[in-house]
Design a protein around this motif. Structure first.
Motif, short mmCIF file in Angstrom:
data_model
loop_
_atom_site.label_atom_id
_atom_site.label_comp_id
_atom_site.label_asym_id
_atom_site.label_seq_id
_atom_site.Cartn_x
_atom_site.Cartn_y
_atom_site.Cartn_z
N VAL A 9 0.84 -1.20 0.00
CA VAL A 9 0.00 0.00 0.00
C VAL A 9 0.87 1.25 0.00
N ARG A 10 1.89 1.27 0.83
CA ARG A 10 2.78 2.44 0.87
C ARG A 10 3.46 2.65 -0.48
N GLY A 11 3.94 1.56 -1.08
CA GLY A 11 4.65 1.68 -2.33
C GLY A 11 3.78 2.13 -3.48
N VAL A 12 2.58 1.56 -3.60
CA VAL A 12 1.72 1.87 -4.73
C VAL A 12 1.05 3.23 -4.58
N GLN A 13 0.55 3.54 -3.38
CA GLN A 13 -0.23 4.75 -3.20
C GLN A 13 0.59 5.94 -2.71
N GLY A 14 1.78 5.68 -2.16
CA GLY A 14 2.58 6.78 -1.66
C GLY A 14 2.19 7.17 -0.25
N PRO A 15 2.64 8.33 0.21
CA PRO A 15 2.36 8.76 1.58
C PRO A 15 0.86 8.81 1.84
N PRO A 16 0.42 8.46 3.05
CA PRO A 16 -1.02 8.50 3.35
C PRO A 16 -1.55 9.92 3.24
N GLY A 17 -2.79 10.03 2.84
CA GLY A 17 -3.41 11.33 2.68
C GLY A 17 -4.61 11.24 1.78
N GLU A 18 -5.31 12.37 1.65
CA GLU A 18 -6.53 12.39 0.85
C GLU A 18 -6.23 12.21 -0.64
N ARG A 19 -5.09 12.70 -1.09
CA ARG A 19 -4.76 12.66 -2.51
C ARG A 19 -3.78 11.53 -2.83
N ILE A 20 -3.92 10.97 -4.02
CA ILE A 20 -2.98 9.98 -4.54
C ILE A 20 -2.25 10.64 -5.70
N GLY A 21 -0.94 10.71 -5.62
CA GLY A 21 -0.14 11.50 -6.55
C GLY A 21 -0.18 10.98 -7.98
N PRO A 22 0.25 11.81 -8.93
CA PRO A 22 0.19 11.45 -10.35
C PRO A 22 1.15 10.35 -10.76
N ASP A 23 2.13 10.02 -9.90
CA ASP A 23 3.03 8.90 -10.20
C ASP A 23 2.71 7.69 -9.34
N ARG A 24 1.56 7.72 -8.70
CA ARG A 24 1.11 6.61 -7.85
C ARG A 24 -0.24 6.12 -8.35
N ALA A 25 -0.67 4.99 -7.82
CA ALA A 25 -1.96 4.42 -8.22
C ALA A 25 -2.74 4.04 -6.97
N ALA A 26 -4.03 3.89 -7.15
CA ALA A 26 -4.87 3.34 -6.08
C ALA A 26 -4.73 1.83 -6.09
N VAL A 27 -4.65 1.23 -4.92
CA VAL A 27 -4.50 -0.23 -4.87
C VAL A 27 -5.77 -0.86 -4.33
#
Length: 778
Positions: A200-218
């Motif tokens: 989850v950390r690797g795919v979505q990035g840092p926790p937060g409301e937004r998922i960055g443009p170089d990350r994906a929702a898992v």
């Protein structure tokens, strides 16, 4: 006129969702919870490029929008998409943008579509970079490495226009007869939980409301208990009790939810007679009300159609699943009829609004309303170097006579034989796209490239992967007899062939006659776990030549193994190690890398002794009359090229009050309780040792204890002669057990705190957890 709130990027997601819902018709709402189209039907390839199909346009028009589109870039024998007809890296973003542009510009509200792709071990698309399968990932015992790799895989997916990654993470190998064992991190809930967090950390990035443009929702697959079906039969019934579900099968899911996973996928199986996709207690009671999960729940492919047998018709089946907590369909004929279900009064429109809101919230989190198109982004580089590193760290030395490996300067001729010696497709696992010619390195190629100057490498297949045809055996035996050492590469394969038949949901249909050389993967369950007749005969014949033998098992499940000490000087396991796994195996064979893998699953002696997982209930069973009950190789086992000695574990305190632990958290109110053990490299090679922490509940508690439970691990690099102190914090998560109210709490009693190199080689010390004198536990 001012822009509506849902178009305001500064507004909170909840407010944007509420505003948009208020503007939607019932038909548009139903469209947002549907994912009924196969993505490869949305386009066709022409001499001038890819173009959208009329079927796709019709689907969008039917609901004036589209919630999600699955597998636009998927390519494999089931989808029928090939390298000639599919979408490669160079075209991925453009085709995704064409899809998105049509949805945004040709619907009333212009709600973007979620583009969902499989990413079980790397992106399953043409030019997608493959990782070793999850069972290999688990064998590394290195979540940090996995987190780094999946971050690059997610960036690759996103750069090609995808948004959502479907990843198996929640299933456990409780029965290795199950063909999907390769998709699991192992048999243990603690180990799986740590890798799920990393995912989850690797795919979505840092926790937060937004998922960055170089990350994906898992979206985590599968919730819950799918690895415990009766007899290892895919998608069959489970006989799980509520305690087994909570203690074993929910731990990884809870870890993923706490890490912030965007979604989970409801499993095919039923629990206590109720299919997971319609199980309100599971999807709403546990997942949402108890755990506080706010993401979306996706059904597995065509799973909702199975509910028709219970509900009576597709309309009622869809209403049942929606009411239970399923938010998004997958290919079924039930959720498309939810408008009828609402109008017939089978489900309240407010329940539908809740599900639609979760789908919309994910679209807002991904920034799709502000940036619906990928544009002219270059495809992100894949994690090739990390894929090979995972492969190298996953290779596990199961048995060794102390002299055969690593191969020394005295070896001048190596025979590499066996059906898995020269096949990249047979070492990359299920859920893979077609690979371009020249991609990857087989074990044979790896040995040839890694052999020192002056070493000759010869090869013969020797036998087929399945069956008992021995016609090729004499040639392989002759090569082995003339060599200084024979590397015999055996195991299984999940490689789907063009002639494979498939169920409607993509699972392979393989008859008892095994007409294809496929022994693992979705839909390929085995009753007998031993190596096939031809492979066993090859090993016997090569060993009879007197040439030293190294067995390499390239496999997606633990095959049952006899005692091979009289036939092989060394046995290596390489769980489908991915395209570059052959080089990883060769590095270990020649000593360029140490074998640092540790078993994430117990290796049985035979299928007849199952189950053989290490953490069953502690009833003191002594074994069968005709064979031991214990595994051939225990969970956590793995040898190295050196020797490591463990001291006695030491606790900073021998007694602690239960009141010091707060609920299920790892924090304590008093001085930290520490367990320290000294480990010393007593050999002449450096090594990376995986020090494992186990807990045994000896006295106390409200339920019968398990034999042993992994509750921590640490990796330490030791030079020859070097010693190190490894310290574990013993917190609430270390000691907690599941109460009768299904809460995780530290209960008073006596515990054995154990450390060691594997679950069957531990040394322990006792800890007393006392009843609080005032206030009680919190």
């Amino acid at each position: 006129m001012s822009e509506p709130i849902f178009r305001d990027p500064t507004a909170p997601v909840a407010g944007r969702v509420s505003d948009l819902l208020a503007r939607m018709t019932l038909t548009e709402k139903v469209g947002q919870v549907n994912q009924r189209m196969y993505g490869w039907d949305a386009y066709e390839r022409t001499p001038s490029g890819h173009r959208l199909t009329e079927a796709f346009r019709t689907e969008v028009a039917a609901y004036d929008g589209m919630g999600a589109l699955y597998g636009l870039q998927r390519a494999d024998p089931w989808s029928g998409v090939t390298a000639a007809t599919g979408i490669g890296a160079a075209d991925g973003a453009r085709v995704c943008d064409d899809v998105q542009r049509h949805v945004v510009e040709n619907t009333r509200l212009g709600i973007p579509v979620l583009l969902v792709e499989e990413m079980p071990h790397g992106l399953q698309a043409l030019d997608g970079t493959l990782l070793p399968v999850n069972l290999a990932v688990g064998a590394t015992w290195n979540p940090e490495l996995y987190e780094e790799a999946v971050a690059l895989a997610a960036a690759q997916l996103r750069s090609r226009g995808g948004h959502v990654a479907l990843v198996s993470a929640l299933d456990l190998v409780r029965d290795p007869r199950w063909g999907r064992a390769e998709e699991c991190f192992g048999e243990d809930p603690y180990l799986a939980a740590r890798f799920t967090e990393a995912l989850v950390r690797g795919v979505q990035g840092p926790p937060g409301e937004r998922i960055g443009p170089d990350r994906a929702a898992v979206v985590l697959k599968h919730f819950a208990g799918q690895g415990a079906t009766v007899g290892g039969r895919n998608s069959a019934a489970t006989e799980l009790g509520a305690r087994e579900l909570h203690e074993i099968h929910l731990e990884a899911a809870l870890a993923g939810v706490r890490a912030g996973a965007a979604g989970v996928m409801a499993a095919y199986n039923e629990f206590d007679g109720v299919p997971c996709a319609a199980n309100r207690e599971l999807l709403t009671g546990i997942l949402r009300e108890r755990w506080g999960f706010t993401g979306l729940v996706m059904a597995d492919g065509l799973a909702l159609d199975r509910l028709v047998r219970l509900a009576g018709d597709p309309v009622a089946a869809g209403a049942t699943a929606l009411e239970a907590g399923t938010d998004l369909s997958l290919w079924d004929d039930c959720f498309p009829r939810l408008e009828q279900a609402v109008r017939r009064g089978l489900v309240d429109e407010r329940t539908l609004d809740t599900a639609v809101g979760r789908v919309l919230a994910l679209k807002f989190r991904l920034g799709l309303f502000e940036h619906p198109y990928t544009g002219e982004r270059a495809p992100a580089p894949g994690p090739e170097h990390l894929s090979e590193r995972i492969a190298r760290e996953s290779v596990t030395l199961l048995a060794h006579d102390g002299v055969t490996l690593p191969l020394t300067d005295g070896v001048r001729r190596v025979a590499v034989v066996g059906p898995n010696a020269d096949s990249v497709p047979q070492q990359i696992g299920d859920y893979t796209a077609p690979q371009w010619p020249g991609t990857g390195i087989s074990v044979l190629d790896g040995v040839r490239a890694g052999a020192p100057d002056g070493v000759t490498v010869v090869h013969a297949r020797g036998c087929d992967l399945v069956g008992g045809d021995l016609s090729a055996l004499p040639g392989a035996v002759a090569l082995a007899a003339g060599a200084d050492v024979a590397v015999v590469v055996l195991g299984g394969s999940s490689a789907r062939e063009s002639g494979t038949r498939f169920d409607a949901n993509g699972a392979a249909v393989v008859s008892s006659g095994n007409p294809v050389e496929m022994t693992c993967g979705e839909g390929v369950d085995l009753a007998e776990l031993g190596l096939p007749e031809g492979q066993s005969a090859l090993l016997e014949a090569v060993a009879a030549t007197g040439t030293p033998v190294v067995v390499v098992l390239v496999q997606g499940r633990p095959h049952a193994l006899p005692d091979l000490s009289d036939r092989a000087g060394a046995v290596l396991s390489a769980w489908y190690p991915g395209p570059w796994g052959g080089r990883a195996v060769a590095d270990v064979v020649f000593g360029a890398a140490e074998p640092v893998g540790r078993l994430p699953v117990s290796v049985p002696r035979s299928a007849a002794q199952l189950p053989v997982f290490y953490n069953g209930k502690d009833h003191g069973y002594r074994g069968y009359v005709d064979q031991p009950a214990i595994a051939r190789h225990a969970f956590g086992h793995g040898l190295g090229y050196t020797t490591v000695e463990y001291g006695e574990p030491r606790l900073s305190r021998a007694s602690v009050a239960a009141a010091e632990f707060v609920g299920g958290s790892s924090a304590g109110t008093g001085e930290p309780l520490l367990c320290t053990v000294e480990v010393r490299n007593t050999g002449d090679r450096s090594t990376r040792e995986t020090v494992q922490l186990y807990v045994r509940r000896l006295v106390g508690g409200t339920s019968w204890p398990r034999a042993r439970e992994l509750r921590g691990f640490a990796r330490v690099v030791l030079e020859p002669g070097e010693a190190a102190e490894v310290c574990f914090r013993v917190g609430a998560r270390t000691l907690a057990s599941v109460t009768r109210g299904w809460e995780r709490t530290v209960e008073p009693g006596e515990f054995a705190i154990e450390t060691g190199p594997s679950s069957d080689r531990t040394r322990g010390t006792r800890l007393l957890v006392t009843v609080p004198t005032t206030g009680g536990s919190r």
